[in-house]
Scaffold this active site. Structure first.
Site, mmCIF file in Angstrom:
data_model
loop_
_atom_site.group_PDB
_atom_site.id
_atom_site.type_symbol
_atom_site.label_atom_id
_atom_site.label_comp_id
_atom_site.label_asym_id
_atom_site.label_seq_id
_atom_site.Cartn_x
_atom_site.Cartn_y
_atom_site.Cartn_z
ATOM 1 N N ASP A 149 -1.471 -0.192 3.018
ATOM 2 C CA ASP A 149 -2.819 -0.592 2.624
ATOM 3 C C ASP A 149 -2.784 -1.972 1.983
ATOM 4 O O ASP A 149 -1.770 -2.381 1.401
ATOM 5 C CB ASP A 149 -3.412 0.407 1.623
ATOM 6 C CG ASP A 149 -3.671 1.769 2.255
ATOM 7 O OD1 ASP A 149 -3.779 1.833 3.492
ATOM 8 O OD2 ASP A 149 -3.755 2.756 1.502
ATOM 9 N N ARG A 150 -3.903 -2.670 2.044
ATOM 10 C CA ARG A 150 -3.977 -4.028 1.506
ATOM 11 C C ARG A 150 -3.443 -4.108 0.070
ATOM 12 O O ARG A 150 -2.647 -4.974 -0.271
ATOM 13 C CB ARG A 150 -5.433 -4.523 1.514
ATOM 14 C CG ARG A 150 -5.573 -5.943 0.950
ATOM 15 C CD ARG A 150 -7.009 -6.203 0.497
ATOM 16 N NE ARG A 150 -7.916 -6.359 1.593
ATOM 17 C CZ ARG A 150 -8.203 -7.531 2.183
ATOM 18 N NH1 ARG A 150 -7.618 -8.634 1.756
ATOM 19 N NH2 ARG A 150 -9.054 -7.582 3.168
#
Length: 312
Positions: A149-150
């Site tokens: 995830d970012r």
């Protein structure tokens, strides 16, 4: 000559930049690039040699190489240029830990997307590494094996061919020997270790959740153990048995201890400007050599700083 006038350029090109040809060294025995350079470039210091690598001044068989641990084989030619390469792009939020003909292993910082859709123009790990491999071969590509995830930091890897991608994804459970995370979660987790098992589904708004109906969705299994704990936060070591989208985030919410800073999955606090999740260890069997490789990174300091009071 009148005062204030610039000196005329002498004949013979004294003001021209000299392009010294690179120094070339033949490899006579197996080893790694940094020790080889330290030996050949003595008395140059370690920091100077590392700077040369970082600025694209070193190539192996005419391919720019920046990795300290790049393996060398007898017969290869290592070239060292005095000129810094202007063509080597600086990686942003990304650090290469290992690269060979089959895979690239990197450390991704929180805040950097792993990969974006074709319509997005944002800088991603995928785009930067594509540009990196195309320095040596304009047709080169990289292939996604898994994502972070970012706002999750840590170790991830990409394949350098479609064949390697397929082999690794088809045999992921056998090839990947260890994939562990650390998570800073809200509250005091009282049980020292445990396992969470559920079936994950996705809403129309792209949020994952555990279905109350058995066998409804993708089966996800997460193992955890408490590394540190206080009244406000617990630091967990997490091992994935499956790798589903947002699996750890959903399972920590299910546990009643959402990840710090994860408002999407129930967090009420934000002790720092990122998600409290880090991919710490990735160990796998190399897809072409069969060699066991293991990469471990440090626990982010902001995670540990939440327990300073307890240590005093």
């Amino acid at each position: 000559m009148k005062k204030g006038n610039k000196p005329s350029r002498p004949r013979g090109g004294a003001f021209k930049r000299s392009h010294t040809p690179p120094r070339r060294f033949e490899v006579t025995e197996e080893g790694e690039l940094l020790p080889f350079l330290l030996n050949k470039l003595a008395p140059q210091g370690r920091n100077t040699v590392k700077s040369m690598l970082a600025h694209g001044q070193v190539s192996v068989d005419d391919r720019t190489e920046k990795l300290y641990n790049h393996p060398l084989r007898p017969g290869q030619i290592v070239s060292v240029s005095k000129e810094r390469s202007s063509a080597v792009p600086q990686l942003v939020g990304l650090r290469i830990l290992h690269e060979d003909d089959a895979v690239i292993v990197v450390h991704k910082d929180a805040g950097l997307l792993s990969i974006a859709t074709e319509r997005e123009t944002e800088l991603t790990a995928y785009r930067q590494l594509t540009a990196h491999v195309r320095l040596a071969d304009p047709r080169a590509r990289i292939f996604v094996l898994h994502r972070l995830d970012r706002e999750t930091s840590g170790v991830m890897m990409f394949a350098k061919s479609e064949q390697v991608q397929k082999k690794m994804q088809d045999n992921w459970k056998d090839i990947v020997k260890e994939r562990t995370y650390v998570a800073l979660v809200e509250g005091l987790v009282k049980k020292a270790s445990g396992t969470i098992s559920s079936w994950l589904k996705e809403t129309s708004t792209l949020k994952m959740y555990s279905s109350p109906v058995p066998n409804d969705g993708q089966h996800a299994i997460t193992h955890y153990k408490v590394l540190r704990a206080s009244r406000n936060y617990s630091l967990l070591g997490i091992e994935l048995e499956t790798g589903r989208k947002n699996q750890i985030r959903v399972h920590m919410q299910d546990l009643g201890h959402p990840i710090a800073g994860d408002k999407k999955y129930g967090s009420k606090t934000k002790p720092f400007n990122r998600l409290g999740l880090h991919a710490r260890v990735l160990a796998f069997e190399h897809p072409t050599t069969g060699k066991q490789l293991r990469f471990e990174t440090d626990i982010p300091k902001p995670f540990l700083s939440q327990f300073k009071d307890e240590a005093q």
